[in-house]
Design a protein around this motif. Sequence first.
Motif, mmCIF file in Angstrom:
data_model
loop_
_atom_site.group_PDB
_atom_site.id
_atom_site.type_symbol
_atom_site.label_atom_id
_atom_site.label_comp_id
_atom_site.label_asym_id
_atom_site.label_seq_id
_atom_site.Cartn_x
_atom_site.Cartn_y
_atom_site.Cartn_z
ATOM 1 N N UNK A 23 0.690 -1.156 0.228
ATOM 2 C CA UNK A 23 -0.117 -0.001 0.107
ATOM 3 C C UNK A 23 0.842 1.200 0.027
ATOM 4 N N UNK A 24 0.347 2.299 -0.333
ATOM 5 C CA UNK A 24 1.154 3.657 -0.380
ATOM 6 C C UNK A 24 1.299 3.982 1.174
ATOM 7 N N UNK A 25 2.485 4.429 1.443
ATOM 8 C CA UNK A 25 2.356 4.987 2.629
ATOM 9 C C UNK A 25 2.051 6.577 2.855
ATOM 10 N N UNK A 26 0.825 6.751 3.376
ATOM 11 C CA UNK A 26 0.332 8.007 3.030
ATOM 12 C C UNK A 26 1.077 8.862 4.459
ATOM 13 N N UNK A 31 -4.204 0.430 -4.675
ATOM 14 C CA UNK A 31 -3.449 0.096 -3.376
ATOM 15 C C UNK A 31 -3.205 -1.387 -3.339
ATOM 16 N N UNK A 32 -3.809 -2.443 -3.820
ATOM 17 C CA UNK A 32 -3.405 -3.860 -3.946
ATOM 18 C C UNK A 32 -3.902 -4.264 -5.325
ATOM 19 N N UNK A 42 -4.409 6.904 -2.405
ATOM 20 C CA UNK A 42 -4.481 8.190 -1.941
ATOM 21 C C UNK A 42 -3.165 8.663 -1.426
ATOM 22 N N UNK A 43 -2.991 9.704 -2.360
ATOM 23 C CA UNK A 43 -1.558 10.315 -2.005
ATOM 24 C C UNK A 43 -1.826 11.509 -0.832
#
Length: 584
Positions: A40-43, A104-105, A114-115
């Motif tokens: 996943x993105x590390x927000x 995300x996946x 989501x950035x």
Amino acid sequence: MKQDTRNFILFAVLAAIILFGGNFLSARFFPRAANPPATKMVDGKSQVVNTPTGPAATGAAAVRDLKIVQAESPRVPIRTADLQGSINLKGARIDDLTLTNYKQTIDKNSPPIRLLSPRGTKDAYFAGFGWNGDGVTVPNGDTVFTASGGALTPTTPVTLRWANGKGQVFALTFAIDAKYMFTVRQSVGNAGPAPIALRPYALVSRSGVGTEADTWTNHIGPIGVFDKGATYDITFDNLKGKDATFMGRIWGSNAKAGDNFFDAKGGWLGFGDKYFLAAVIPDPKAQVHAGFHAANGDTFQGDFTLAPRVIAPGKALVSTAKFFAGAKETNTLDRYEDRLGIQHFGKAIDWGWFEIVEKPIFKYLDWLFRMIGNFGVAIILLTVTIRTLIFPVAQRQFASMAAMKAIQPKMKAIQEKYKDDKARAQQEVMALYKAEKVNPLAGCLPTLIQIPIMYSLYKVLLLTIEMRHQPFVGWIHDLSAPDPATILNLFGYLPYHLPSFLAIGVVPVLLGVSMYFQFKLNPAPMDDAQKQVFAIMPWVLMFVMAPFAVGLQVYWITSNLWTVAQQRLLYARHPGLKEPAVTK
């Protein structure tokens, strides 16, 4: 016999360290793939209060639902082929942004990355633009601007305005290109009776350090370019005033708490994750005061401020900044660096020492992928290409190793004959090398030449987003993640979680098998203890490599098989090299 025992104990301890300590050490030194499903993105999450004294990071607000926070203030939509979101008219912040082409996946129904998220949400992460000034009322984080125009698109810019009621009108004009770059024109018109002094600024703010580790091979966290090039020394721990990180203690990071601001010309700064970046970029010709700081609640901010400018009555102040929010696509970053003159923007990817080798490898791999359409096949063809190009070097190494193997019986006889006279034994061995025209270092030099190439390929496969979520064959749906078909829990059918060093998939087993056959073809060590250690080494390395990305394992398997084929070819050409010389 004592020497053999000591060697066996030494190699056994080394093997144990690799097997049981390898996961710890590699987590510190090397970036790892995320556990499936794919990463996943590390927000980030943060907040900023813009006051007349300058941009400042403050503690985190109470966490609320994203949709509720979005509905609390008017917004201007952002719509492009790669980005979807909105600009918050309260505070004139870009605080709502998703990347439509990155999920995300690997699930087909997965939401996009989501950035950016607004202040007050769990994943608050945003950019802001404004002015500081003494004796003049400026907009702040609670100011509600008025928008002219509809949605922000690559063909329709949007202007936000606010008047302070004392003769000054503040305007922010947002434009966006077809990818990830915003252009923000900051203007102030002074219709008052007296001159005013203002300092334009821009900031990017987030809270939390995420789950990705900052390692020696891949910097995660604050990143920027300040005159002398990109800096990777500033860390989240450094900003919080904590001790240096593990790698900083080992390699001697120069960054110090409170020493994170620079006076520079142009440059850029922001926060980088493994695959994504948010950064503010001043005019390349502007002199700025830029850097990073932190506040309570794990809130971090990077910002730059321009020198103060006096605006006479009836005059206006105009400045331009840019904001990048998107994926760290290699070609996209390079284009921005070249076309927009953004200094060292391609170094948002931590290429490291061997960038001169890594970039061509990536360009070729990316071309293969675009031609073939399967990233796994592209990795295989890249590996074959590299191994073919260095075949002359490998051939020389093989010939040297084979020649050393052929004279091993003679060396053993010399060592037995002069076992009580080490100096004489060394002289006789050197005389043997000369007589047989063998250079023991010739087998090492080709390996040293190959190290930068192999390490560069490792970094390309591990750090570039182009491999993220790329399928290969069968059950391998993400080459950037470990093999999900773990054997010890029956490929995931048994409901228990395996520790990372036991999560052995099918691909790591194939890697171990390929290494076993490669080791079998190498000249055997003379020491029996070393022979035993090298016999188990492929299986030890199988456990060590299991948590890494499948793409890297595919490269290594292909390389091993190609090496086995090369060695068999060379043995077929020179069968005499396979047989040891007769001992006199």
